[in-house]
Design a protein around this motif. Structure first.
Motif, short mmCIF file in Angstrom:
data_model
loop_
_atom_site.label_atom_id
_atom_site.label_comp_id
_atom_site.label_asym_id
_atom_site.label_seq_id
_atom_site.Cartn_x
_atom_site.Cartn_y
_atom_site.Cartn_z
N LEU A 325 45.34 29.27 26.90
CA LEU A 325 44.79 28.22 26.04
C LEU A 325 44.80 26.87 26.74
CD1 LEU A 325 43.74 27.42 23.23
CD2 LEU A 325 46.13 27.02 22.57
N ALA A 326 45.84 26.60 27.52
CA ALA A 326 45.91 25.32 28.22
C ALA A 326 44.83 25.19 29.28
CB ALA A 326 47.29 25.16 28.86
N SER A 327 44.30 26.31 29.78
CA SER A 327 43.28 26.26 30.83
C SER A 327 41.86 26.08 30.30
CB SER A 327 43.33 27.55 31.66
OG SER A 327 42.93 28.67 30.88
N LEU A 328 41.66 26.21 28.99
CA LEU A 328 40.31 26.13 28.43
C LEU A 328 39.76 24.72 28.52
CD1 LEU A 328 40.50 28.35 25.23
CD2 LEU A 328 39.60 28.96 27.47
N THR A 329 38.48 24.64 28.85
CA THR A 329 37.75 23.37 28.86
C THR A 329 36.67 23.40 27.78
OG1 THR A 329 36.20 24.18 30.53
CG2 THR A 329 38.19 23.07 31.32
N VAL A 330 36.09 22.26 27.53
CA VAL A 330 35.05 22.18 26.51
C VAL A 330 33.85 23.02 26.90
CG1 VAL A 330 33.50 20.59 25.32
CG2 VAL A 330 35.85 19.89 25.83
N ALA A 331 33.54 23.12 28.18
CA ALA A 331 32.36 23.87 28.61
C ALA A 331 32.51 25.37 28.40
CB ALA A 331 32.09 23.60 30.10
N GLN A 332 33.74 25.87 28.21
CA GLN A 332 33.95 27.30 28.02
C GLN A 332 33.74 27.73 26.58
OE1 GLN A 332 37.72 26.94 30.87
NE2 GLN A 332 37.45 29.04 30.19
N LEU A 333 33.43 26.80 25.69
CA LEU A 333 33.13 27.13 24.30
C LEU A 333 31.63 27.21 24.09
CD1 LEU A 333 35.61 24.81 22.37
CD2 LEU A 333 35.85 27.25 22.75
N ASP A 334 31.20 28.22 23.36
CA ASP A 334 29.80 28.33 22.95
C ASP A 334 29.79 28.46 21.43
OD1 ASP A 334 27.13 28.72 22.63
OD2 ASP A 334 26.93 30.30 24.13
N LEU A 335 29.73 27.31 20.77
CA LEU A 335 29.82 27.27 19.32
C LEU A 335 28.47 27.30 18.64
CD1 LEU A 335 32.60 24.53 19.04
CD2 LEU A 335 32.88 27.00 19.14
N ASP A 336 27.38 27.16 19.40
CA ASP A 336 26.04 27.16 18.82
C ASP A 336 25.40 28.54 18.79
OD1 ASP A 336 26.26 24.43 18.54
OD2 ASP A 336 25.37 24.02 20.52
N ALA A 337 26.07 29.53 19.37
CA ALA A 337 25.52 30.88 19.37
C ALA A 337 25.59 31.48 17.97
CB ALA A 337 26.28 31.75 20.37
N LYS A 338 24.85 32.58 17.78
CA LYS A 338 24.87 33.25 16.48
C LYS A 338 26.26 33.77 16.18
CE LYS A 338 22.55 36.89 13.86
NZ LYS A 338 21.51 37.97 13.90
N LEU A 339 26.93 34.29 17.19
CA LEU A 339 28.32 34.70 17.09
C LEU A 339 29.12 33.83 18.07
CD1 LEU A 339 27.93 38.59 17.03
CD2 LEU A 339 28.27 37.05 15.08
N PRO A 340 29.80 32.79 17.60
CA PRO A 340 30.50 31.88 18.52
C PRO A 340 31.55 32.63 19.34
CG PRO A 340 30.39 30.96 16.30
CD PRO A 340 29.95 32.38 16.20
N PHE A 341 31.75 32.16 20.56
CA PHE A 341 32.71 32.81 21.45
C PHE A 341 33.24 31.78 22.43
CE2 PHE A 341 28.53 33.24 23.35
CZ PHE A 341 28.74 32.89 24.67
N VAL A 342 34.31 32.19 23.13
CA VAL A 342 34.92 31.38 24.17
C VAL A 342 35.05 32.24 25.42
CG1 VAL A 342 37.24 31.96 23.35
CG2 VAL A 342 36.92 29.97 24.82
N ILE A 343 34.76 31.66 26.56
CA ILE A 343 34.81 32.38 27.84
C ILE A 343 36.12 32.05 28.53
CG2 ILE A 343 33.71 32.70 30.08
CD1 ILE A 343 31.07 31.92 28.79
N LEU A 344 36.87 33.08 28.89
CA LEU A 344 38.13 32.92 29.60
C LEU A 344 37.92 33.31 31.06
CD1 LEU A 344 41.11 32.17 29.29
CD2 LEU A 344 41.59 34.58 28.82
N ASN A 345 38.12 32.36 31.96
CA ASN A 345 37.89 32.62 33.37
C ASN A 345 38.90 33.63 33.92
OD1 ASN A 345 35.77 30.76 33.39
ND2 ASN A 345 37.13 29.06 33.91
N ALA A 346 38.48 34.38 34.94
CA ALA A 346 39.35 35.40 35.52
C ALA A 346 40.57 34.78 36.17
CB ALA A 346 38.56 36.23 36.53
N ALA A 347 40.41 33.59 36.76
CA ALA A 347 41.56 32.96 37.43
C ALA A 347 42.62 32.50 36.46
CB ALA A 347 41.08 31.77 38.27
N ASP A 348 42.25 32.30 35.19
CA ASP A 348 43.19 31.81 34.20
C ASP A 348 43.77 32.92 33.33
OD1 ASP A 348 42.60 29.22 35.08
OD2 ASP A 348 40.89 29.09 33.73
N GLU A 349 43.24 34.12 33.44
CA GLU A 349 43.73 35.24 32.62
C GLU A 349 44.85 35.97 33.33
OE1 GLU A 349 41.74 38.77 29.86
OE2 GLU A 349 40.87 38.25 31.80
N LYS A 350 45.72 36.57 32.56
CA LYS A 350 46.86 37.27 33.14
C LYS A 350 46.42 38.46 33.96
CE LYS A 350 51.20 39.53 31.88
NZ LYS A 350 52.09 39.94 30.76
#
Length: 588
Positions: A325-350
């Motif tokens: 959660l601390a690694s998320l930036t504003v650009a990783q959110l897509d809130l205007d899509a029909k189904l909103p989602f957030v993209i988690l980068n591979a470098a930030d995921e466990k």
């Protein structure tokens, strides 16, 4: 034939050095920082400046290896005789490689045995950084390696033996170290040994057969999931507490001596009243009154409370880890899509794979409002706003959560010793999925687990699952209903006479009377076995051939054959006469 020598290097002449000539060679004399007198030859550098010639402390062996290449290897010896002995060992090893007694890989492994293990581990850390491990993992690995080398006495690779490591693990177990912590230390050393095997520094992994400790039988930290009521209370407290802290009332530490102290009001004599769930609204109003002249500070505290509550809610409804959660930036959110989602980068995921996480509609709406609030406060170019962090996740988020739990009246540990921390919010996410009827495979995908057992057993709290309702969802299997249905079926098919219904309180004679009518043959009904004492006598007196034929026939076809045999005997003048029961049977 190889040789041993000391390497030389040049350095600038120390300040304050005295130059003199000895045997036609210009030299310099000076004192070191420790006050020790030193002397060295002086030479001219490429730029014409004077430089002193410094020799290495240890000898270097120069020889030709088994592949025919000239190598220079440090002997780590200050004595020339010891250095020559090391050179002899290198040359003998080269001869063994030439004669194919040992392989070049084995020769390389032998060369690494005398190298300090600290140098090997430093190279291992560089290898880990090149593979892209996180800074935290690299820091922990460096700390664990240094501790194992110091406490186990590992100076060279030869010192890494199973009994040494097992002795250290047993000692830590006696000190009270948890099984998981011991396994982390063991896994770090095993990974280092595995890398040594891959790089021909070791022929085999000496710790391959050292077993891990049983973590299930020695779990020190067990997390629990939170109920919906607790979650609502926590979010409310997190939103109001930053502002309520300013409106807390003061109280004397020792009320009995408060009047005796008189007008002297020291900081050691008073403290703040602790906040509770009931006193928060009043504390918020007092804070607004106290900060009436500073509305900007009130707005900042309100924003901070909203951010904390939104951090908790995002962790609960997405299952993200704190670092993710601390690694998320504003650009990783897509809130205007029909189904909103957030993209988690591979470098930030466990798992270092990257994921796309769907968002609930209400959470997406609140995140959209938060992004709009940050955009107003952002003082910079609009293009750089996408790189802005979504939340300012503090490193002390665990302590902040503990304070929020205390104010909300939520016990950090339950009666079984299970605790609530930041990662317990991820456990809550998994439990809510199971309680909501989500299939195990879907819950595993939402949790981003590679093993479904981890999702169902570790991240699902069975105490919050509605097992009673699950039992009520099973079909009703009442015995009296089943018997009534069976009786109706038997009566409809005409086979109810074979069903025996007796009372549990009836006597054995009554049971036999009730049993006999149900199985007695009835006249005019086909497919029955008719056996009487007279018929049995006919079977016994019949010729052997007749008995054999009767035994091979079906049970319902042997009576006519016996009767026919009796008629044949009567025609031959036999004394056999049909009985009354047989006559009745023949007449029928």
């Amino acid at each position: 034939m190889g040789s041993v020598y000391k390497k030389t290097a040049t350095k600038p002449v120390p300040s304050g050095a005295e130059l003199f000539t000895r045997n036609g060679q210009q030299c310099a004399r000076w004192r070191s920082a420790k006050g020790k007198a030193k002397t060295a030859k002086v030479t001219s550098g490429k730029d014409g400046t004077l430089r002193i010639v410094v020799e290495s402390r240890t000898y270097v062996a120069k020889f030709r290896d088994g592949s025919g290449l000239i190598r220079e290897v440090s002997t780590r010896c200050r004595d020339i005789d010891a250095a020559r002995a090391v050179l002899a060992r290198f040359e003998r090893q080269a001869e063994l490689v030439k004669s194919e007694v040992i392989s070049p890989a084995e020769a390389t492994t032998a060369d690494h045995q005398s190298t300090p293990v600290a140098e090997h581990f430093a190279a291992y850390l560089v290898h880990q950084r090149s593979n892209g491990v996180s800074a935290r993992h690299h820091r922990d690995l460096k700390r664990i390696g240094a501790r194992m080398m110091n406490e186990c006495g590992l100076t060279t690779l030869r010192d890494i033996r199973p009994e040494v490591v097992e002795r250290w693990l047993v000692a830590r177990q006696d000190e009270g170290m948890a099984a998981r912590t011991r396994n982390i230390h063991l896994q770090a050393v095993k990974g280092f040994c595995k890398w040594c095997v891959q790089t021909d520094r070791l022929s085999v992994n000496p710790l391959a057969r050292v077993g891990k400790a049983d973590e299930r039988s020695d779990r020190r930290r067990q997390r629990r999931a939170m109920t919906e009521t607790e979650l609502v209370t926590l979010l409310r407290v997190a939103r109001l507490r930053p502002l309520a802290e300013v409106g807390r009332e003061t109280m004397a530490i020792d009320a009995s001596n408060a009047e005796a102290r008189g007008k002297r009001r020291k900081r050691s004599n008073w403290t703040y009243n602790p906040l509770t769930l009931e006193s928060i609204p009043a504390a918020v109003e007092r804070a607004k009154d106290r900060l009436a002249d500073n509305p900007m500070h009130v707005e900042e505290l309100v924003r901070l409370g909203k951010e904390r509550a939104l951090i908790y809610k995002t962790l609960i409804l997405t299952g993200l880890r704190r670092n993710e959660l601390a690694s998320l930036t504003v650009a990783q959110l897509d809130l205007d899509a029909k189904l909103p989602f957030v993209i988690l980068n591979a470098a930030d995921e466990k798992s270092r794979q990257g994921s796309t996480l769907p968002l609930r509609a209400d959470l997406a709406a609140e995140l959209g409002e938060w992004v709009g609030l940050k955009r107003k406060r952002f003082q910079g170019q609009s293009d750089a706003f996408g790189c802005e962090r979504l939340f300012d996740v503090s490193d002390s988020l665990g302590k902040i959560l503990d304070r929020d739990l205390a104010v909300a009246g939520i016990a950090k540990a339950d009666e079984r010793g299970r605790t609530i921390d930041v990662h317990a919010l991820r456990h809550t996410f998994g439990t809510l999925l199971s309680r909501g009827g989500v299939s195990p495979r879907t819950a595993q995908a939402a949790m981003r687990h590679s093993n479904i057992d981890l999702t169902m057993n570790t991240y699902t709290d069975p105490r919050l699952l509605d097992v009673h309702a699950a039992m009520n969802a099973l079909p009703s299997l009442a015995l009296h209903d089943c018997l009534a249905t069976e009786m109706q079926t038997l009566r409809a098919t005409g086979t109810d006479d074979d069903v025996v219904t007796t009372s549990s309180a009836s006597s054995p004679s009554a049971d036999s009377k009730a049993f006999a009518p149900g199985f007695a043959p009835k006249a005019g009904q086909k497919g029955q076995n008719v056996s009487s004492p007279d018929h049995l006598e006919l079977v016994k007196e019949a010729p052997p051939s007749t008995r054999r034929k009767a035994s091979k026939t079906r049970k319902n076809t042997w009576i006519p054959k016996i009767i026919g045999q009796k008629q044949k005997c009567s025609r031959e003048g036999s004394n056999l006469q049909p009985s009354a029961s047989e006559a009745d049977a023949l007449s029928n």
